[in-house]
Scaffold this active site. Sequence first.
Site, short mmCIF file in Angstrom:
data_model
loop_
_atom_site.label_atom_id
_atom_site.label_comp_id
_atom_site.label_asym_id
_atom_site.label_seq_id
_atom_site.Cartn_x
_atom_site.Cartn_y
_atom_site.Cartn_z
CE LYS A 96 -2.75 0.73 3.73
NZ LYS A 96 -2.41 1.96 4.46
CB SER A 97 3.85 2.29 1.95
OG SER A 97 3.29 2.22 3.22
NE ARG A 127 6.21 6.56 0.69
CZ ARG A 127 5.34 6.34 1.69
NH1 ARG A 127 4.24 5.63 1.48
NH2 ARG A 127 5.57 6.85 2.90
CD GLN A 138 0.53 8.26 7.31
OE1 GLN A 138 -0.07 9.13 7.93
NE2 GLN A 138 -0.01 7.07 7.06
CG ASP A 169 0.43 0.08 9.52
OD1 ASP A 169 0.22 0.92 10.41
OD2 ASP A 169 0.66 0.39 8.33
CE LYS A 177 -0.13 4.17 13.03
NZ LYS A 177 0.62 4.91 12.00
NE ARG A 213 -4.85 0.13 13.31
CZ ARG A 213 -4.24 0.28 12.15
NH1 ARG A 213 -2.90 0.28 12.09
NH2 ARG A 213 -4.92 0.39 11.04
NE ARG A 231 -2.61 -2.13 8.44
CZ ARG A 231 -2.41 -2.55 7.19
NH1 ARG A 231 -2.57 -3.83 6.88
NH2 ARG A 231 -2.01 -1.72 6.25
#
Length: 446
Positions: free
Chosen positions: A29-30, A34, A177, A328, A355, A359, A404
């Site tokens: 995902k990251s 990008r 981030q 994560d 998050k 969490r 998650r």
Amino acid sequence: MTQPDDQPTPTTFRAAPALAGSVTVPGDKSISHRSLMLSALAVGESRVEGLLEGEDVLATAAAMRAMGAQIDRDAEGIWHVHGVGVGGLLQPDTALDMGNSGTSTRLLMGLLASHDLTATFTGDPSLSKRPMARVTEPLSRMGASFTTSPGERLPLTMRGACPAVPLDYRLPVASAQVKSAILLAGLNAPGITRVVEPVPTRDHSERMLRGFGADISVDTEADGTRIISLVGEAELKPQQIIVPGDPSSAAFPMVAALLVPGSRVTIGNVGLNATRAGLIDLLREMGGAIEIVNAREVGGEPVGDLIVSASALTGVEPDPARAPSMIDEYPVAFIAAALAQGRSIFRGLEELRVKESDRITTMAKGLRAIGVTVEELEDGIIIEGRGGAPFPGGGPIATKLDHRIAMSFAVAGLVSRAGVTIDDMRPVATSFPTFVPLLRAIGALE
Ligand SMILES: O=C(O)C1=C[C@@H](OP(=O)(O)O)[C@@H](O)[C@H](O)C1
Ligand SMILES: C=C(OP(=O)(O)O)C(=O)O
């Protein structure tokens, strides 16, 4: 994105027989976020293979399109992007809907901060609770201005600054981030933008900026502090990007295979960047049998295949310095700890409270609901492991729009006596749309 009139999809996960088979997980995902952002800023056409087609990444694609980039899907996971050049993004006509995605929001705020345009960012109820001061503060110093909802939250409107002021910034919080937002703003600022990172975080932005031809250097001091310097007014050259499988998604079948007795599962093409691989180290320290084979480099990132066999785990007290490399993965690590032999103590995890959900609290409540003894701490959690005894089960687990949390308790259900019910599985589409089919492929579902 989840539509307001959609109904929650409660789902029960039940005890599974030994898991077996060979699977791959969707793209990282990251890296996917990008790849779209930098391709949109390059002059010419880039191709991305293995893009994660989850809701978070689609929110990034929609935003880049709204600002003038041409982004098309050729086939599953294969996309091409015609970029507009650094500084060439256009004023969007409508608000940018970031859905559930903190990464889209914070990185795009950085990207736009040095463009001559005004943009409004909106998000779902989870994203609208998350703190944005960590980016509005440094980006204001670069010249951008913001009108935010109370507490520096979404919806917010930003006015970019062109020319922006390059920044020299020491990160007050270990956040890739925030680091990436500043570097992306620096791309269109004259002079050198510098980010000092006392605790290393995922370095996908640095690697990909270099790949696109930006003048970026990274110096590491004796104590591990990283100093990242980027020369602004960059010209980015289009690239052919191959996105590796997401280690944060691989975490779920990995823990499932460790916990369900008799399992042996291969997970192919998993990204193994050291800034992301903390969960594998932790699970191995707990006694988990995880073998890495075919270690190789793909598209500038280390990748390998994981062979995971069911193992008796023991409790741990991990070093908080490891947190960014598995940030994560804590929810599913807590599930592993809850089935291990002995007590686990997790500390230094304040970031987990901001998050998609808090969490620490969400996991503590869910673990209690399925029969685990836990103590919630301000910065972590103490978990009394069940020594391999299946969870009694229960639910419905309140997942609070947090993908998650949903996937972690789905894994718990596979080693439960009465099953574990998740209140809503829809959020899984943000990062891992093929989660349920993948569980089916390894024999976890009837
Ligand atoms: O840069 C990124 O792609 C991400 C950084 C992490 O957030 P923080 O930087 O807020 O820790 C992580 O939790 C998120 O899922 C993705
Ligand atoms: C924290 C996460 O993502 P984001 O910050 O992009 O919403 C995540 O995927 O676990």
